[in-house]
Design an enzyme around this catalytic site. Structure first.
Site, PDB file in Angstrom:
ATOM      1  N   GLU A 502       0.828  -1.209   0.000  1.00 29.43           N
ATOM      2  CA  GLU A 502       0.000   0.000   0.000  1.00 29.43           C
ATOM      3  C   GLU A 502       0.867   1.266   0.000  1.00 29.43           C
ATOM      4  OE1 GLU A 502      -3.025   0.309  -0.588  1.00 29.43           O
ATOM      5  OE2 GLU A 502      -3.714   2.201   0.274  1.00 29.43           O
ATOM      6  N   THR A 613     -11.459   8.275 -13.105  1.00 29.61           N
ATOM      7  CA  THR A 613     -10.480   7.722 -12.168  1.00 29.61           C
ATOM      8  C   THR A 613     -10.863   6.327 -11.680  1.00 29.61           C
ATOM      9  OG1 THR A 613      -9.071   8.264 -10.282  1.00 29.61           O
ATOM     10  CG2 THR A 613     -11.421   8.772 -10.066  1.00 29.61           C
TER      11      THR A 613
END
Ligand code: DMJ
Length: 633
Positions: A502, A613
């Protein structure tokens, strides 16, 4: 004894009232009648009452024309203008907003009640006009779908040249594998979680979450265009049928403006532009209207959360103690909202996002940078934290894509993008001792030498924007895009699973690796393969397909479970610990970008489409339709 005095000159009424009393009573009665009729016409949502009272009124001639051409009888519901007045007027908007709403209404009336022969001729000519279906409570605006499709430079799915050249080619087999993964993800979702927002593959059930205000089926809406693109026709029909029959908008929870916009509105808009199916257009517009109360703030900068029931709004509690709107959230509405105006004829959507642009143009930017937190009340930055990853990311993406979607007419967006990129390069860009280029995070002048997985979309964005930069900067941006993408690949390559964490750091001699378990997870995110796709299209360097294939293999090995795909909790452990979530963006983005990476460039050509997006393709405005949208797309 009480004697009732009745003056002789005042005759008593039949009900025992005297004349002045009777007069007052009549006055009261007539006031009441006026009030009732006034309310009938002025109150929002009075269309049901109007129908009741006006059922026999003659239909407007313009509406008859539209209905006839569309081939459907016209229902009364269609007469309500889109976007009834917001439930709560914006503080400080008072008269101006009611003036604006009168103007909008006039525009709407002009559009839906064409009286001149020219308008009628336009409607009559457009055999591909989207139909107004009464049962869907149609939006009274006609969009010429055939004309739109004829303006595209390439067939939507491309010519699939590689298939004709070499039917058994490796790339074709790779594409087929990715298609099988999509099919598996969809089937698993369908089997265990149909209609829920997400699939939980370990517990084999569905999950609703709390981001969508009670809306369901996020995976379905997010998957529509991917299914279409991969020609999974049966699955696409299942998804469409669910939208038609079960996607209800009468929900009453609290929703994230950003998430509903990018996933639901984006997904529905793309599904409409790909298929011309009216149900997608109508649901997108109606859902868009439900988001509008988020903009009821003194600055017009929307708050992050909107309450679908009350029409109230609020900022996220974690956003500077509930005082701030988030750059990536209010900065990632532009593409979808302009298309909502294009497809509804309702200016309100475009007005909202143009106002955001205006506020951002005016405000002072520290060193040319855009901080992530802005007060929707004062219009001031609330903290000087700048990031191309979470909280900031898609704001930059939407600037360059606004320019591209406008067929390169929105010069303001282009200028804002390159100015912002220059500032990012000056203050955030770094090269590690090991030679890896990365974009750090900036806190009032101090750098956190880390990059989030989310920031890895920036390689693709910079590649996409390189071609329109000043001549002397183009090669530089191409190289920068390649270097950032290489760094993101390193974050994958340096893990045991070949999937990326992440967040990864560049300090204490460690490079492109997470430094704690809490940042070591991978939740099926798309940003790295998104950049591979753009870089592939720009360079055709086979390395990007190689890297993409590494991801496919890793997903199969570590994320595929018996009942769907799941994120993993530690990319540095080769014994996967699944997080029990098949994210909707895995089907919307990760698999779509992988599929495109192994497809010809003219499949969803970048000349014709920009991806929102959430990877939902929205068409470039090639046309002269600026007058229709009331401005440029
Ligand atoms: C997606 O929902 C979108 O790409 C968003 O812009 C950021 N995060 C997720 C995927 O990681």
């Amino acid at each position: 004894m009480l004697v009732r005095k009745v003056p002789v000159f005042v005759p008593a009424s039949p009900w025992g009232l005297r004349l002045p009393q009777k007069f007052l009573f009549l006055l009261f009665l007539s006031g009441l009648v006026t009030l009732c009729f006034g309310a009938l016409f002025l109150l929002p949502n009075s269309s049901r009452l109007k129908r009741l009272f006006l059922a026999h009124r003659t239909q407007q001639p313009g509406l008859e024309v539209v209905a006839e051409v569309a081939g459907h009888p016209l229902a009364r519901e269609q007469e309500s203008p889109p976007n009834p007045a917001p439930a709560v007027p914006a503080p400080g908007e008072g008269d101006a907003s009611s003036q604006a709403s009168i103007r909008r209404r006039k525009v709407w009336l002009r559009r839906t009640h064409p009286t001149g022969t020219r308008e009628m001729a336009t409607v009559a000519r457009s055999s591909g006009s989207t139909a107004l279906r009464p049962q869907e409570g149609g939006i009274p605006f006609s969009f010429d779908f055939n004309a739109f499709r004829s303006r595209l430079r390439h067939p939507v799915l491309g010519t699939r040249a590689d298939e004709s050249k070499e039917p058994q080619s490796l790339v074709r087999a790779q594409r087929e594998k990715i298609k099988e993964m999509m099919q598996f993800a969809w089937q698993s979702y369908k089997l265990y979680a149909m209609g829920k927002n997400e699939l939980r593959p370990l517990t084999k059930d569905g999950y609703e979450g709390n981001m969508f205000g009670g809306l369901s089926g996020a995976t379905i809406i997010d998957s529509l265009d991917t299914l279409y693109l991969m020609e999974l026709q049966e699955e696409f029909q299942e998804a469409k049928a669910w939208v038609e029959e079960n996607f209800h908008l009468n929900v009453s929870g609290e929703a994230s403006l950003f998430e509903v916009n990018i996933r639901y509105i984006g997904g529905l808009l793309s599904a409409f532009y790909l298929t011309g199916e009216e149900v997608f257009r109508i649901k997108a517009i109606k859902l868009g209207e439900k988001l509008l109360p988020a903009f009821n703030t003194p600055t017009g900068i929307p708050k992050g959360v909107v309450n679908f029931k009350s029409g109230s709004n609020r900022s996220w509690g974690w956003a500077m103690a509930g005082s701030s709107s988030i750059l990536a959230e209010f900065g990632s509405l532009h593409l979808e909202f302009l298309h909502l105006t294009e497809l509804s004829g309702n200016q309100v959507f475009a007005e909202k996002v143009r106002n955001i642009r205006k506020v951002l143009r005016k405000i002072n930017k520290p060193f040319g940078l855009y901080p992530n937190f802005l007060s929707p009340v004062s219009g001031n930055w609330m903290q000087h934290h700048v990031s191309v990853g979470g909280l900031g990311d898609s704001f930059y993406e939407y600037l360059i894509k606004s320019w591209l979607m406008s067929a390169k007419t929105d010069v303001e967006a282009k200028d804002m993008y390159y100015e912002a990129l220059e500032a990012i390069e000056t203050y955030l860009l770094n090269v590690s001792p090991g030679g890896l280029t990365y974009i750090a995070e900036w806190r009032g002048g101090i750098l956190d030498h880390k990059m989030g997985h989310l920031a890895c979309f920036s390689g693709g964005m910079i590649a996409l924007g390189a071609e329109d930069a000043k001549e002397e900067k183009r090669a530089h941006y191409r190289e920068l895009a390649a270097q950032i993408t290489k760094t993101c690949h390193e974050s994958y390559a340096r893990s045991d699973t070949k999937l990326g964490p992440e967040a990864f750091w560049f300090n204490s001699g460690r490079e492109a690796v997470a430094t704690q378990l809490s940042e070591s997870y991978y939740i099926l995110r798309p940003e790295v393969v998104e950049s591979y796709m753009y870089l592939w299209r720009q360079t055709h360097d086979p390395i990007y397909r190689e890297w993409g294939w590494e991801v496919v293999m890793a997903l199969e090995k570590y994320c595929r479970t018996e009942a769907g795909f799941s994120g993993i909790q530690d990319v540095y452990s080769s014994i996967p610990n699944h997080d029990n979530k098949q994210q909707t963006f895995f089907l919307a983005e990760t698999l779509k970008y992988l599929y495109l990476l192994f497809s010809e460039d003219d499949m969803l050509s970048l000349e014709d489409w920009v991806f929102n997006t959430e990877a939902h393709p929205l068409p470039v405005n090639h046309s002269d339709s600026s007058s229709r949208a009331g401005g440029r797309l």
